[in-house]
Design a protein around this motif. Structure first.
Motif, PDB file in Angstrom:
ATOM      1  N   TYR A  14      34.607  15.857  77.737  1.00  0.00           N
ATOM      2  CA  TYR A  14      35.216  16.986  77.031  1.00  0.00           C
ATOM      3  C   TYR A  14      34.324  18.219  77.140  1.00  0.00           C
ATOM      4  CZ  TYR A  14      37.451  19.604  73.260  1.00  0.00           C
ATOM      5  OH  TYR A  14      38.100  20.556  72.528  1.00  0.00           O
ATOM      6  N   LEU A  15      33.028  18.039  76.959  1.00  0.00           N
ATOM      7  CA  LEU A  15      32.081  19.153  77.056  1.00  0.00           C
ATOM      8  C   LEU A  15      32.028  19.719  78.471  1.00  0.00           C
ATOM      9  CD1 LEU A  15      29.879  20.911  75.779  1.00  0.00           C
ATOM     10  CD2 LEU A  15      28.247  19.135  76.403  1.00  0.00           C
ATOM     11  N   ALA A  16      32.016  18.863  79.481  1.00  0.00           N
ATOM     12  CA  ALA A  16      31.969  19.327  80.863  1.00  0.00           C
ATOM     13  C   ALA A  16      33.224  20.116  81.225  1.00  0.00           C
ATOM     14  CB  ALA A  16      31.798  18.141  81.815  1.00  0.00           C
ATOM     15  N   VAL A  17      34.375  19.588  80.860  1.00  0.00           N
ATOM     16  CA  VAL A  17      35.625  20.315  81.124  1.00  0.00           C
ATOM     17  C   VAL A  17      35.637  21.603  80.316  1.00  0.00           C
ATOM     18  CG1 VAL A  17      38.131  20.226  80.866  1.00  0.00           C
ATOM     19  CG2 VAL A  17      36.899  18.239  81.727  1.00  0.00           C
ATOM     20  N   GLY A  18      35.154  21.554  79.087  1.00  0.00           N
ATOM     21  CA  GLY A  18      35.098  22.738  78.244  1.00  0.00           C
ATOM     22  C   GLY A  18      34.218  23.827  78.817  1.00  0.00           C
ATOM     23  N   LEU A  19      33.113  23.470  79.408  1.00  0.00           N
ATOM     24  CA  LEU A  19      32.238  24.476  80.016  1.00  0.00           C
ATOM     25  C   LEU A  19      32.904  25.125  81.227  1.00  0.00           C
ATOM     26  CD1 LEU A  19      28.709  22.861  79.731  1.00  0.00           C
ATOM     27  CD2 LEU A  19      29.583  24.876  78.536  1.00  0.00           C
ATOM     28  N   VAL A  20      33.553  24.323  82.046  1.00  0.00           N
ATOM     29  CA  VAL A  20      34.238  24.880  83.221  1.00  0.00           C
ATOM     30  C   VAL A  20      35.373  25.804  82.792  1.00  0.00           C
ATOM     31  CG1 VAL A  20      35.654  24.293  85.224  1.00  0.00           C
ATOM     32  CG2 VAL A  20      33.595  22.975  84.733  1.00  0.00           C
TER      33      VAL A  20
END
Length: 68
Positions: A14-20
């Protein structure tokens, strides 16, 4: 794998997708949500990045609806 490991992995995804998505939103998508952000300084966009990364599903849905 334990349940806790699955929760941690889901949170990291979730955090990785959120950063992108957050980077996309503050660079290109912000002006779709609010036209005043098109002329906003870079430091304002940097301040908005953590919130965009955390709330990316809501903001992405709103940005998609604004383009239609």
């Amino acid at each position: 794998m334990t349940v806790l490991e699955w929760i941690v992995i889901a949170g990291l995804v979730y955090l990785a997708v959120g950063l992108v998505v957050g980077v996309w939103l503050v660079t290109l998508g912000a002006s779709r949500l609010d036209p005043r952000l098109a002329t906003a300084p870079r430091r304002v966009r940097v301040i908005l990045l953590p919130g965009c990364a955390a709330l990316w599903p809501v903001l992405l849905r709103n940005a998609k609806g604004a383009s239609s």
